[in-house]
Write an enzyme that holds these catalytic residues in place. Structure first.
Site, PDB file in Angstrom:
ATOM      1  N   ARG B  87       0.304  -0.343   3.699  1.00  0.00           N
ATOM      2  CA  ARG B  87       0.209   0.765   4.644  1.00  0.00           C
ATOM      3  C   ARG B  87       1.127   1.923   4.218  1.00  0.00           C
ATOM      4  NH1 ARG B  87      -3.064  -2.671   5.311  1.00  0.00           N
ATOM      5  NH2 ARG B  87      -4.066  -3.281   7.267  1.00  0.00           N
ATOM      6  N   GLU B  90      -0.626   3.624   1.477  1.00  0.00           N
ATOM      7  CA  GLU B  90      -1.722   4.409   2.056  1.00  0.00           C
ATOM      8  C   GLU B  90      -1.203   5.720   2.656  1.00  0.00           C
ATOM      9  OE1 GLU B  90      -4.946   2.281   4.286  1.00  0.00           O
ATOM     10  OE2 GLU B  90      -4.299   3.551   5.920  1.00  0.00           O
ATOM     11  N   SER B 113      14.781  14.144  -3.152  1.00  0.00           N
ATOM     12  CA  SER B 113      15.336  13.127  -4.051  1.00  0.00           C
ATOM     13  C   SER B 113      15.092  11.719  -3.516  1.00  0.00           C
ATOM     14  CB  SER B 113      16.838  13.340  -4.210  1.00  0.00           C
ATOM     15  OG  SER B 113      17.370  12.354  -5.073  1.00  0.00           O
TER      16      SER B 113
END
Lengths: 146, 146, 146, 146, 146, 146, 146, 146, 146, 146
Positions: B87, B90, B113
């Site tokens: 997830r 995704e 960063s």
């Protein structure tokens, strides 16, 4: 009108009119992040904000229709190359198991939803260099047993 | 002692003693998230917290040495399979360009960063289902021109 | 105007006018390497050098606008095929761990930034065959613990 | 003795004796970078420095034999995951075409050799943060026509 | 004019005029193999042979300019599918380590250059079936130690 | 005994006895290249040379049996990393279409066999640097139509 | 005219005229399977059948020229997705080693040629459901030793 | 006992006893091809032939049990490297669309089953070189509409 | 007319006329799921429903012809990115072996056909959130032994 | 005890005792499908069913502990090779977009959860060949806008 044609139309109008995502968020009544993701073709919005957006950008009604369509979400490369996006991929790689450990400790077996989910990006001013603060907020979904 | 042997030793001792990452964070004086990432082999810590951790877990000094070594950070698959970790992958795919747009709007050309960086995971109680809140905080690095 | 259209326009004008990257660096007041990377679409520059470059190349203002946009940095193949570029990929493969060992020995745990970074290419004359000297200069970023 | 067994033996002895790559370079009469690359299994060295290294590290003669063998140079992933090494991969991606343009402008059609090649890593002290300076020096090889 | 447009122009003219690579080699004063590789976009040639080739093929001067440009050498697939080309890939797979063993035995640690390199294809008549003889000739490059 | 166990046994005995591939070719009555490829597990040989080889290397009869078995030819990576082997892969990429053009011009539609095939590696002495000469010799196989 | 343009022209004419591959095989004097493979761009045919085919399909002479050209055989995916084609890929995966065992048992070390090769597809009527019978017939090529 | 342990046991016993697949087919009452595929772990057989096979090879009853288990069919690489197996992969690539065209012409929309399927390998003697004849026979399965 | 042109024509007409898949299923006499899969280019239908569909959507007869053609079924990525489709891929990954175990326990060695197959999607109303119910129904195909 | 050791222990005991997944489901009070997925290491179960399962299989308490641990869900290949599992992958490829269309038509923009999810496999007896019926039941999750 495809999602990609919609996206090109919106980005072109936005640049021509010199409008920011924050300004467009004011038009849709949604957050800048969500508004932007819909305009890029990765989410859909309701009819009212879609129409408001098209008015503000002086775009035809097909754009509003395309903004309401359920998108086919696609991205081109499993490993992103753009340095800004890659750093987020890297964070998933370096901290993925850490996130898994901590969520299981706090919540039990399950996952954080990427659907019932919000994303917020803030600027934290700092004399040593400003900082980006990204807040991911997703519903915990426990695994169902049956 | 390799990082992997260190990791197995720590996870085994932690389970045997029934200690949480929160408890170990109390021992190292660092956050649970960072402590966990060092124990999993994805970061290094200083001598003092490394020794404290080994005492608390009743582990030999080679573990403390391994905790201080600079890790070779590796992960196995470009597309993770575990649903919890996927997830987050995704989210990078769906929202990567959105994040890029918003950061550039707020900060200009540069990146967040992943090194000068912290990660925090909180539980937000909610009657419709508790929510996971992940906060990523990284220094903005502008591209240098020369 | 997309970055790719900008790139084609600049490379065409540069060839027609017979200008070198060194000459264009004189126009922008930046190095040939950085100027080239912006023209290829891999970096952005400020308004003043962008306008100067467009004047020198006799190109319209949309090119100057495109030069200032934050680029989406993309490259096509994880393993490059062009022999000149492949050799740099090979150096990363053969010497990657060596570089890691030496940097950690000299600096501690952290990385060399590829953002706060400069690149310089020189020709070293040599009777046995001239040599290419590439100097990479990046800020050391220590890992933050928290 | 395989190159991998040689590598493990050397890294173990080096850590036990607390010797740096700089100190081992003093023993071999070669640079720290090249000495390190041979010990990691990515290059070979002559008999004399191999024997000197084994004496300094108190290792048996099979290690010296292995140091002299021509290595099969292999690396595991086309896209490296370790952040320090990845940044060098990223530099090849972002600046690969720039390097190609500038080398062709200065030298004509050909490549920089990765075989007749040296690599040097220096620390540049800087009040805003020390900098890593990596110098790649390779012979220019023009393409032969026939 | 891109290398690809150049290639299409040359192959079209060559077919229309019914000229062989051998005939074009007579025009350029170079080998058929090298001449062909330049025309396909995988090498560059000097001004004189480029002009001669364009005259012979009745092509405009942009083609001659494109023939002189340093090419970006690209190929589409890591595993080639065309059976003729695949067999050469297969030979590299089956005999790669054998070639490495024999070259190291005869020359020491180093490689055969693919840049200071020539390629020749001959037909060997044979009553059991003619044979293809491919001769690869590259300079031996010893690894530099430093 | 697997082909891999056979290979390790042969390479170990060869190193211990200080025998070259040339010397082993004298034993088998075959070329050094073919003998080497069988010992590495990429070809099979008849009973007589297999027995002769085992005698010369003082190895048991299972090795001779393994040398006669039909091998499963496997290699690990579609893009080889070792620089010596990579250069041959690169030659296939850069010159693959050239080879195809020239073979079709000289022979018609068909391929060069990689089965009815020999490979020879010679050293060509040259004051500017010795050269590796690799000769590939394969039967031309015309496509059958039916 | 490229092979792809040829293919589109032939498939279009074939559909318009309602001709089957069997009928076209009657025109070329070759099998339906081979005729089809040439029309799809995966083989070449001689001048006479090429001209006959173009007459039957009422297509211009460039199509006949394209039918005679040596094709660059390419296919798009290492794992085919179309279920009919995938089943043949699956058969190679499931039965590949079985085929290897049986061929080596019957013929010795070598391969079945895919060049000196024919393919035939028949319909076997069967009350429980008709069956597809595919016959592959290739020359056995023994490995040459040298 | 895993399928892999079963396979090693059977291949070892078969080699020791010098039995061919044809001979083992006589024992199982099944074809050599199917018997071989079960022994390699790619199919299962009933109790009676499994017991008969174990008796003939003098193997314990766990082998018979393993022969009856439903296999997890796995193969290591999408593109096979062994030349004998690769040629079958190549045939699928070159002739896949041809097979599709011809099957659809003869049978309509559907596929050839790889489950209700048999495979036979014959030797066809031929003065110009013997030929391998592989016969694939699978039930035609029409697509169901609903 | 290609399947892709057909698909675009149908989706455009369907949106313009505001017709649902359910409504089109009423026209074809087939299920909404099958009708949709044919319109997207992943199945074929008979002449009668194809003509009925074209009438209802006011499309020309070429669309009806394209609806009847046997499709080349292709999809772009082995790991789908769209979250809705990915979840089905994930289910195959997480539960694939479970499905295999249970089917073998209930049916023996064999597979569920994806050709003699139907798919149904229902909405199950539920106060805690409606549920999607997908029913896959495929013929069991036992492996043939021979 | 790792999940993999747990899995081997359970499958071994299950085979030795001749117990079916249905019988084990009777022990855990959960479905055969879910029970099986936990035993294969792809889900976790509560303490009570874990203990019951270990008693029934006569396994030590570490197995029960491992059954309760949150699994790292991993699968080996993006394209599965086993024919039974591949067919489910194929269904996702062929019908993925159809499923997306129908779910969006019935539910709006969102996905079917693979977490709040159940799976059921039934045998449907049929004189033309029994059928496998797989029922997937997952909660619909609408995309949140914010």
């Amino acid at each position: 009108m495809t999602k990609n044609e919609m996206r090109i139309a919106i980005l072109g109008a936005k640049q021509k009119l010199g409008l920011s995502w924050d300004a467009l968020a004011g038009v849709t009544g949604l957050s800048a992040e969500f508004t932007c993701s819909v305009c890029l073709g990765m989410n859909s919005m309701q009819e009212a904000p879609a129409n408001a957006l098209c008015s503000a950008l002086d775009l035809p009604s097909q754009v509003a229709t395309a903004l309401q369509a359920c998108p086919m979400k696609e991205w081109d490369k499993t490993v992103p190359t753009d340095p800004l996006i890659y750093r987020f991929y890297e964070i998933t790689g370096v901290y993925g198991e850490t996130i898994k450990e901590i969520i299981h400790e706090k919540f039990g077996d399950g996952i954080m939803s990427a659907i019932d989910f919000t994303l917020k990006i803030d600027k934290e001013e700092n004399p040593k260099g400003d900082r980006v603060v990204v807040t991911l907020n997703g519903k915990f979904l426990p695994y169902k047993s049956w």
